[in-house]
Design a protein around this motif. Structure first.
Motif, PDB file in Angstrom:
ATOM      1  N   TYR A 107       0.822  -1.219   0.000  1.00  0.00           N
ATOM      2  CA  TYR A 107       0.000   0.000   0.000  1.00  0.00           C
ATOM      3  C   TYR A 107       0.850   1.261   0.000  1.00  0.00           C
ATOM      4  N   PRO A 111       0.425   1.838  -4.223  1.00  0.00           N
ATOM      5  CA  PRO A 111      -0.982   1.803  -3.821  1.00  0.00           C
ATOM      6  C   PRO A 111      -1.933   1.444  -4.961  1.00  0.00           C
ATOM      7  N   LEU A 118      -6.703  -5.731  -4.029  1.00  0.00           N
ATOM      8  CA  LEU A 118      -7.604  -5.884  -2.882  1.00  0.00           C
ATOM      9  C   LEU A 118      -9.002  -5.318  -3.105  1.00  0.00           C
ATOM     10  N   LYS A 119      -9.132  -4.435  -4.088  1.00  0.00           N
ATOM     11  CA  LYS A 119     -10.457  -3.841  -4.297  1.00  0.00           C
ATOM     12  C   LYS A 119     -11.030  -4.160  -5.677  1.00  0.00           C
ATOM     13  N   CYS A 201      -4.571   4.037   4.662  1.00  0.00           N
ATOM     14  CA  CYS A 201      -4.536   5.052   3.598  1.00  0.00           C
ATOM     15  C   CYS A 201      -5.565   6.160   3.774  1.00  0.00           C
TER      16      CYS A 201
HETATM   17  S1  SF4 Z   1      -6.747   1.768   0.156  1.00  0.00           S
HETATM   18 FE1  SF4 Z   1      -6.558  -0.369   0.849  1.00  0.00          FE
HETATM   19  S2  SF4 Z   1      -6.374  -1.519  -1.038  1.00  0.00           S
HETATM   20 FE2  SF4 Z   1      -5.899   0.627  -1.555  1.00  0.00          FE
HETATM   21  S3  SF4 Z   1      -3.671   0.915  -1.297  1.00  0.00           S
HETATM   22 FE3  SF4 Z   1      -4.577   1.394   0.663  1.00  0.00          FE
HETATM   23  S4  SF4 Z   1      -4.516  -0.573   1.790  1.00  0.00           S
HETATM   24 FE4  SF4 Z   1      -4.275  -1.069  -0.353  1.00  0.00          FE
END
Ligand code: SF4
Length: 238
Positions: A107, A111, A118-119, A201
């Motif tokens: 991340y 990122p 992850l998304k 984040c």
């Molecule tokens: S928002 Fe979540 S998925 Fe996106 S970079 Fe940050 S930790 Fe990773």
């Protein structure tokens, strides 16, 4: 497709409609889409304040409308608890997450790649597994610099419609709706957050841009995770 309308002057709608007219317009958009897609209309519920409005509107159209939540290993504890309560309250919400190993600090280092894994990938999985023909989001054009050019109805991926039924709502109208209809929200908003994401984040911000606390201190600051900008019908690997 009958739902695809001529491009609207979104700005004139943002300032030209009052709160009640916006609620009616949003309900109408969801109702029309549900009439066309039935079970293939699915709400992408991020569990943020905007999604809470859209989920409530969708349930007013039909209690049978389904949804999905994409979560990550980095979500704040408050968000995880809120998700557990919402899924218990609404079992028609399915949860998708990618638990595959990734570098610990991805991340920080990359990122965009982290969000993609992850998304975006779990979103692709949800759209595929739930056979989605039209996904419904809480995206709003007044949220920040990256969200000004969307339309209420879009076909970014061939064969997959996206409905943004509260595109023209202001932030205050979102809170107006949530208060008037007693819709539960994530308790993190009480601390001052205006836009919620992964704990790693997301920070509380006080600037004019509602999403300024997202990816703060990186080149991605105030940006997008990718679910609204990346192809969603592509093959996924988890
Ligand atoms: S928002 Fe979540 S998925 Fe996106 S970079 Fe940050 S930790 Fe990773």
């Amino acid at each position: 497709m009958s739902l695809v309308v001529e491009e609207q002057d979104i700005k004139s709608l943002v300032d030209g409609l009052n709160f009640a007219e916006k609620v009616e317009r949003s309900l109408h958009l969801i109702r029309e889409a549900y009439a066309e897609f039935g079970d293939r209309l699915v709400v992408a519920n991020s569990l943020g304040k905007d999604s809470c409005v859209v989920w409530d509107l969708a349930k007013r159209v039909s209690p049978n409308i389904k949804g999905f939540v994409v979560t990550t290993r980095f979500k704040p504890e408050e968000t995880k608890s809120f998700m557990a309560r919402e899924v218990a309250r609404c079992p028609e919400l399915r949860v998708f997450r990618n638990d595959a190993p990734i570098p610990d600090e991805l991340y920080r280092e990359n990122p965009d790649r982290c969000c993609d894994l992850l998304k975006v990938q779990p979103t692709r999985q949800a759209i595929d597994e739930m056979n989605v023909g039209c996904w419904v989001t809480g995206l709003r054009c007044t949220e920040g610099r990256t969200r000004t050019d969307f339309q209420e109805i879009e076909e970014r991926d061939e064969g997959l419609l996206k409905l943004n039924p509260i595109l023209i709502w202001y932030e205050r109208e979102v809170w107006q709706y949530l208060a008037l209809y007693n819709v539960p929200v994530n308790p993190l908003y009480k601390l001052g957050y205006r836009s919620l994401g992964c704990a790693t984040c997301t920070r509380i911000s006080t600037g004019a841009d509602e999403r300024a606390g997202r990816w703060i201190g990186t080149s991605k600051c105030g940006g997008e995770c990718g679910i609204h900008t990346r192809p969603l019908k592509a093959d996924y690997q988890i």
